[in-house]
Write a protein that holds these residues in place. Structure first.
Motif, PDB file in Angstrom:
ATOM      1  N   TYR A   5       9.598   3.315   1.036  1.00  0.00           N
ATOM      2  CA  TYR A   5       8.630   3.108  -0.040  1.00  0.00           C
ATOM      3  C   TYR A   5       8.351   4.422  -0.781  1.00  0.00           C
ATOM      4  O   TYR A   5       8.350   4.467  -2.016  1.00  0.00           O
ATOM      5  CB  TYR A   5       7.337   2.548   0.543  1.00  0.00           C
TER       6      TYR A   5
ATOM      7  N   PRO B 163      -0.074  -0.803   0.255  1.00  0.00           N
ATOM      8  CA  PRO B 163       0.980  -0.829   1.277  1.00  0.00           C
ATOM      9  C   PRO B 163       0.380  -1.040   2.660  1.00  0.00           C
ATOM     10  O   PRO B 163      -0.748  -0.609   2.931  1.00  0.00           O
ATOM     11  CB  PRO B 163       1.614   0.558   1.143  1.00  0.00           C
TER      12      PRO B 163
ATOM     13  N   HIS C 152       1.543  -6.765  -1.087  1.00  0.00           N
ATOM     14  CA  HIS C 152       1.916  -6.326   0.259  1.00  0.00           C
ATOM     15  C   HIS C 152       1.277  -7.223   1.319  1.00  0.00           C
ATOM     16  O   HIS C 152       0.262  -7.883   1.071  1.00  0.00           O
ATOM     17  CB  HIS C 152       1.493  -4.877   0.484  1.00  0.00           C
TER      18      HIS C 152
ATOM     19  N   ARG D 138       8.054   4.465  -8.047  1.00  0.00           N
ATOM     20  CA  ARG D 138       7.146   3.331  -8.101  1.00  0.00           C
ATOM     21  C   ARG D 138       6.611   3.156  -9.519  1.00  0.00           C
ATOM     22  O   ARG D 138       5.913   4.019 -10.041  1.00  0.00           O
ATOM     23  CB  ARG D 138       5.948   3.521  -7.158  1.00  0.00           C
TER      24      ARG D 138
ATOM     25  N   PHE E  31       8.751  -3.901   4.915  1.00  0.00           N
ATOM     26  CA  PHE E  31       8.171  -2.646   4.433  1.00  0.00           C
ATOM     27  C   PHE E  31       8.551  -1.504   5.361  1.00  0.00           C
ATOM     28  O   PHE E  31       8.504  -1.630   6.588  1.00  0.00           O
ATOM     29  CB  PHE E  31       6.657  -2.727   4.350  1.00  0.00           C
TER      30      PHE E  31
END
Length: 350
Positions: free
Chosen positions: A293, A254, A305, A298, A288
């Motif tokens: 997130y 991320p 990303h 997940r 994002f």
């Protein structure tokens, strides 16, 4: 009337001379002459020039030779395969418009959020190692288990790329004593970086990948390689390095986590040293938010990303690094019509 001058003989394709020798030898021995088939060199060259890679293993080469295919038949088969069509698709110009708006990418996160993101990355890659530590892009936007020989051979591309970048930028390789491969996985590139620097440390968050990498290093007799698992308290190895390398790794983190790794990695580059790092820098409709997130479940599979180019260059400038090159570096697993990837070559004066 003057007869036309004879035409010079056409250049024979690679391997033609060898086939002619084999056929003549059979004729001299009184054996039946079979139709010319492929040589090993022709198979290797076809893979290299058409698909841009080495064959998966020697068994694939042997199967091609035994199939009775001619060079023309092999060429036709490879030009019509899905892998080549995907290569042609990725070769199209990337569609990022020059008037594109700034992407909605939240780059800030606190320590707890970064630790949670790192835990997710660790979970994904530990799970992947349970299936196979040797994974390569499958051409369809994912990673898949690969034969060990193909996995190791793919690291030669990274070595050649680094060596060429250093040469173009006038870097004295004799000064590069310590290298770090950030996000090394099972050592795909690390084992080849050992030919550039006498001291190389492979760094990863996945213990099973590091164990596989260490086993490969022992098998290859590369006792001078070191392996280090990182965590939230330290995202990059401590101490200075002359070459900080990361390719095919940070694109799975991320943005706030990748940004934190970049900050630590850039700071570790010694005077006269170089950072060579690849990242996704733009994605169509990519956005994002750290809060969104972490609030959503997940699945344990690799994610893709983006860190905007402006942010990478700003981090480099803050660390005192100067951009020597920024080159487009397409990711084999992704559609180049939707994603942009760049390779940054950054130097610290000294």
């Amino acid at each position: 009337m003057t007869p036309p001058a004879p035409k010079p003989p056409a250049a024979k394709p690679p391997g033609a001379k060898r086939r002619a020798v084999v056929i003549e030898a059979r004729r001299q021995a009184g054996r039946a002459v079979a139709a010319p088939s492929l040589t090993r060199d022709e198979v290797l060259e076809a893979y290299r020039w058409i698909l841009g890679r080495a064959p998966e293993n020697e068994a694939v080469v042997a199967k091609r030779i035994a199939s009775g295919e001619t060079p023309a038949m092999l060429r036709a088969a490879m030009l019509s395969c899905t892998e080549f069509r995907n290569l042609a698709l990725r070769a199209r110009p990337a569609p990022m418009p020059l008037d594109a708006a700034p992407p909605a990418i939240g780059l800030e996160a606190d320590g707890d959020q970064i630790a949670a993101m790192l835990a997710q990355v660790k979970r994904v890659w530990t799970r992947l190692a349970e299936v196979s530590p040797f994974a390569l892009p499958d051409g369809a936007g994912a990673l898949a288990a690969a034969p060990r020989a193909a996995f190791l051979a793919s690291g030669l591309e990274d070595r050649a790329m680094v060596e060429a970048a250093l040469a173009r930028c006038g870097v004295d390789r004799g000064r590069l004593l310590r290298a770090v491969d950030q996000g090394c996985g099972a050592g795909r590139a690390t084992l080849h970086l050992a030919a550039i620097c006498p001291e190389v440390t492979g760094v990863d968050v996945s213990a099973p990948h590091l164990a596989a990498a260490a086993a490969l290093a022992r098998e290859k007799g590369l006792a001078h390689l070191r392996w280090q698992r990182v965590g939230a308290e330290r995202l990059a190895p401590g101490g200075p390095c002359d070459l900080w390398f990361s390719r095919g790794a940070l694109q799975h983190s991320p943005p706030p986590l990748a940004r934190a790794v970049l900050a630590e990695g850039f700071a570790s580059v010694a005077p006269g040293g170089v950072a060579v790092v690849q990242l996704l820098t733009w994605g169509a409709d990519y956005a994002f938010s750290a809060e969104a997130y972490l609030a959503s479940p997940r699945p344990p599979r690799p994610e893709w990303h983006v860190v905007p180019m402006a942010e990478v260059l700003a981090l480099a400038a803050t660390a005192g690094l100067v951009a020597a090159e920024v080159l487009e570096d397409p990711v084999p697993a992704l559609d180049r019509a939707r994603w942009l990837s760049h390779l940054f070559v950054l130097r610290r004066p000294g």
